[in-house]
Design a protein around this motif. Structure first.
Motif, mmCIF file in Angstrom:
data_model
loop_
_atom_site.group_PDB
_atom_site.id
_atom_site.type_symbol
_atom_site.label_atom_id
_atom_site.label_comp_id
_atom_site.label_asym_id
_atom_site.label_seq_id
_atom_site.Cartn_x
_atom_site.Cartn_y
_atom_site.Cartn_z
ATOM 1 N N ALA A 16 -2.139 -1.406 -2.523
ATOM 2 C CA ALA A 16 -1.099 -1.668 -1.897
ATOM 3 C C ALA A 16 -0.272 -2.815 -2.511
ATOM 4 N N ASP A 17 -1.168 -3.631 -3.279
ATOM 5 C CA ASP A 17 -0.419 -4.567 -4.119
ATOM 6 C C ASP A 17 0.343 -3.900 -5.289
ATOM 7 N N LEU A 20 3.699 -2.371 -3.957
ATOM 8 C CA LEU A 20 4.743 -3.172 -3.452
ATOM 9 C C LEU A 20 5.323 -3.900 -4.701
ATOM 10 N N PHE A 23 7.735 -1.048 -6.046
ATOM 11 C CA PHE A 23 8.629 -0.969 -4.856
ATOM 12 C C PHE A 23 9.938 -2.074 -5.134
ATOM 13 N N LEU A 24 9.393 -3.202 -5.324
ATOM 14 C CA LEU A 24 10.242 -4.475 -5.385
ATOM 15 C C LEU A 24 11.207 -4.324 -6.767
ATOM 16 N N PHE A 28 12.277 1.510 -3.213
ATOM 17 C CA PHE A 28 11.393 2.422 -2.680
ATOM 18 C C PHE A 28 11.438 3.838 -2.876
ATOM 19 N N GLU A 55 5.601 5.522 2.860
ATOM 20 C CA GLU A 55 5.745 4.597 3.863
ATOM 21 C C GLU A 55 4.612 3.668 4.283
ATOM 22 N N PHE A 58 4.057 1.089 1.653
ATOM 23 C CA PHE A 58 4.878 -0.030 1.717
ATOM 24 C C PHE A 58 4.656 -1.092 2.963
ATOM 25 N N PHE A 59 4.638 -0.382 4.174
ATOM 26 C CA PHE A 59 4.075 -1.157 5.365
ATOM 27 C C PHE A 59 2.591 -0.999 5.711
ATOM 28 N N ASP A 60 1.789 -1.800 4.820
ATOM 29 C CA ASP A 60 0.455 -1.546 4.592
ATOM 30 C C ASP A 60 -0.276 -2.172 5.856
ATOM 31 N N PHE A 110 11.766 -8.164 -0.484
ATOM 32 C CA PHE A 110 11.227 -7.230 0.604
ATOM 33 C C PHE A 110 11.981 -6.623 1.310
#
Length: 213
Positions: A16-17, A20, A23-24, A28, A55, A58-60, A110
């Motif tokens: 997840a880290d 992210l 993505f940043l 995305f 998705e 991103f929204f973990d 974010f």
């Protein structure tokens, strides 16, 4: 928690880290699951074992977000209504700096990623709809309402809409570059106004019975 579970949690957090961060950096839609897998040095299948969709990467913490309002209702005190319980929980999150509220530095980046992705905006709407659905079912169980009683659904819609509006306000102010402390203070003031207004119509709904009576 056993060693096996600790390793699984560590792997999930690492994935997840890493996701992210990508993505940043890139946005995305320009990151693939394979990109994430390469960075963490795991297989694509391993990523999907932890996160069924991109998705979800991103929204973990989305399940935690969905359960916020239902959990507040289930944890309400004796004689406390659903509105009062949700209000108390939201104000506590504000005061304690709950991470999912996004009241910390770095959240503007974010939310910019979200704004640039139709897929993430759709997932946000889905999370809101699912929150309302789970809250309605929680209220139905907590009040013993019949299946054809509309009040759990109505109350859930009103509570979810209020919570959603407060979060939208946070998002807007963060994207405007306002100081997190200022956003926190303004959101708390707005929450007091919102829940005061909501209490006028739902002040006694789902109130626990007084055990002394």
């Amino acid at each position: 928690m056993g060693l096996r579970e600790e390793k699984k949690q560590a792997t999930r957090a690492a994935i997840a880290d890493a996701a992210l961060g990508l993505f940043l950096e890139r946005g995305f839609d320009r990151v693939t699951v394979a990109d994430v897998a390469r960075l963490v040095r795991v297989s694509v299948n391993t990523v999907f074992n932890y996160f069924p969709t991109k998705e979800d990467l991103f929204f973990d913490r989305q399940e935690e977000v969905v359960q916020r309002l239902p959990s507040a209702v289930r944890a309400r005190a004796e004689t406390e209504s659903a509105v009062a319980a949700v209000r108390r929980a939201f104000l506590a999150e504000i005061d304690q700096g709950e991470a999912t509220l996004g009241l910390h530095s770095g959240m503007a980046a974010f939310w910019r990623v979200v704004d640039e992705s139709a897929a993430l905006q759709a997932r946000l709407r889905h999370m809101r709809d699912r929150t309302e659905e789970v809250l309605a079912e929680t209220l139905r169980k907590e009040t013993g309402a019949d299946a054809d009683d509309p009040m759990p659904r109505i109350a859930a819609a009103m509570l979810t809409a209020t919570d959603s509006a407060l979060h939208a306000g946070i998002r807007r102010r963060v994207l405007e570059g306002q100081n997190p402390d200022s956003v926190r203070a303004e959101t708390r003031r707005t929450a007091e106004i919102a829940f005061d207004a909501l209490s006028g119509g739902l002040t006694a709904y789902a109130r626990r019975s007084d055990p002394e009576r």
